[in-house]
Enzyme design. Structure first.
Site, PDB file in Angstrom:
ATOM      1  N   THR A  16      39.334  39.820  39.388  1.00 14.93           N
ATOM      2  CA  THR A  16      40.137  40.977  40.451  1.00 14.93           C
ATOM      3  C   THR A  16      39.686  42.319  40.339  1.00 14.93           C
ATOM      4  OG1 THR A  16      42.337  39.464  40.654  1.00 14.93           O
ATOM      5  CG2 THR A  16      42.509  41.895  41.032  1.00 14.93           C
ATOM      6  N   THR A  93      42.365  37.682  35.426  1.00 13.51           N
ATOM      7  CA  THR A  93      43.353  37.516  34.647  1.00 13.51           C
ATOM      8  C   THR A  93      43.958  36.143  34.759  1.00 13.51           C
ATOM      9  OG1 THR A  93      45.064  37.939  36.382  1.00 13.51           O
ATOM     10  CG2 THR A  93      44.368  39.861  35.057  1.00 13.51           C
ATOM     11  N   ASP A  94      43.464  35.376  35.668  1.00 11.44           N
ATOM     12  CA  ASP A  94      43.982  33.807  35.666  1.00 11.44           C
ATOM     13  C   ASP A  94      43.502  33.039  33.992  1.00 11.44           C
ATOM     14  OD1 ASP A  94      44.889  34.055  38.201  1.00 11.44           O
ATOM     15  OD2 ASP A  94      43.355  32.852  39.234  1.00 11.44           O
TER      16      ASP A  94
END
Length: 329
Positions: A16, A93-94
């Site tokens: 992101t 961030t996943d």
């Protein structure tokens, strides 16, 4: 504050923090920004440091692989050996909590290693990527982070890789360390550590492929989910209820499985430890440990999987695997 002579390598993986869209486009964002773009968006980022950038991958966090991170660890070791003083990894961030833990296992140099990302992409108002990148660089440039292994810096909090988890799907304060808390904060641009942790021994580099599956317990879950796991996997992690409990019908199938491959018992709760002998009913922690399962201790199922996987890829035998988990209790 950062030492004026320190060199920082910013390595980008995508995610992101690197996502935006071309002006006039409709629809969602995709990874487009380079490391140079990210660095240029933070005025004063290089104050007191010499920053270089390397675009290693440009993918969503969900598409990173274990092999990607193993290759990244090798690259970081090489750079540390040639004099780089600190590293910042930007990514999605996943999977950040998992890549941080895997790097903590595989990276054996003392130069600070800090991971960060963003919850709001660059096209959104209040994008948090620049602030997170600045805090991460300041932490990596500080000598207090030396020798601590992988750290995660997010929303001005400094977390140890062994504890950190993503606990919210959209909040800019998405990362926390359940049961431990952050080890420090970035205050007025300077990292301040409240405490440090003893570093565990690194895992040797991989020498062969391996696969580890996670099996989650659910209310009334049938033991058929364990069928054929020994054929499909080299190891298994059981994400068990509470302090390490499964339906009683799982006991014998798990014992048979543990006689063939390592089976690790972890708690699916996300905080707290697997117990050793408080309960004695069929399917309890004491029953399962007596059947040959290995306790994950305080590790959640995702970190337990990575610890088991890293050792299996390194060619470890069962005794070495058991010792690795015992070290972390």
């Amino acid at each position: 504050m950062p030492d004026q002579s320190r060199s920082i390598l910013v390595v980008t993986l995508g995610g992101t923090i690197a996502m935006t869209k071309i002006s006039g486009e409709t629809g969602g964002v995709t990874p487009r920004l380079t490391g140079a773009d990210l660095v240029a968006a933070v005025p004063g980022l290089d104050e007191g440091t010499a920053i270089t950038v390397e675009d290693f991958r440009r993918v969503p966090g969900a598409s990173l692989t274990v092999d990607d991170i193993a290759e990244l660890a090798r690259r970081l070791r090489e750079a540390a050996a040639t004099g780089t003083d600190g590293f910042v990894i930007t990514q999605g961030t996943d999977t950040l909590e998992e890549t941080a833990f895997l790097l903590d296992l595989l990276y054996d140099a003392d130069a600070p290693l800090v991971l960060t990302g963003a919850m709001r992409n660059a096209a959104m108002p209040g994008a948090d990527g620049p602030a997170n990148l600045l805090a991460a660089v300041r932490t990596a440039a500080g000598t207090d982070a030396r020798g601590l292994g992988a750290l995660v810096v997010f929303a001005d909090e400094i977390h140890a890789a062994r504890h950190v988890r993503k606990v919210h799907s959209t909040s800019i304060a998405a990362f926390a360390s359940p049961g431990a808390g952050p080890i420090g904060h970035v205050i007025e641009g300077a990292p301040r550590l409240h405490f440090t942790l003893e570093r565990h021994r690194p895992v040797p580099p991989p020498v062969r492929p391996a696969a580890v599956e996670i099996v989650h317990t659910t209310l009334g879950g049938d033991s058929s989910v364990l069928d054929d796991l020994a054929r499909r996997a080299d190891g298994v992690v059981v994400a068990a209820f509470g302090a390490g409990h499964v339906p009683q019908t799982w006991g014998e199938p798990l014992q048979a499985l543990a006689e063939r491959i390592p089976v690790v018992l972890a708690s699916r709760t996300g905080a707290g430890s697997v117990l050793a002998g408080t309960y004695a009913f069929p399917g309890s922690e004491s029953d399962l440990l007596a059947r040959g399962l290995i306790s994950a201790g305080p590790l959640d199922p995702y970190k337990a999987r990575l610890l088991l996987l890293a050792h299996l890829r390194a060619g470890a035998d069962r005794a070495t695997v058991e010792a690795a988990f015992t070290e972390r209790r």
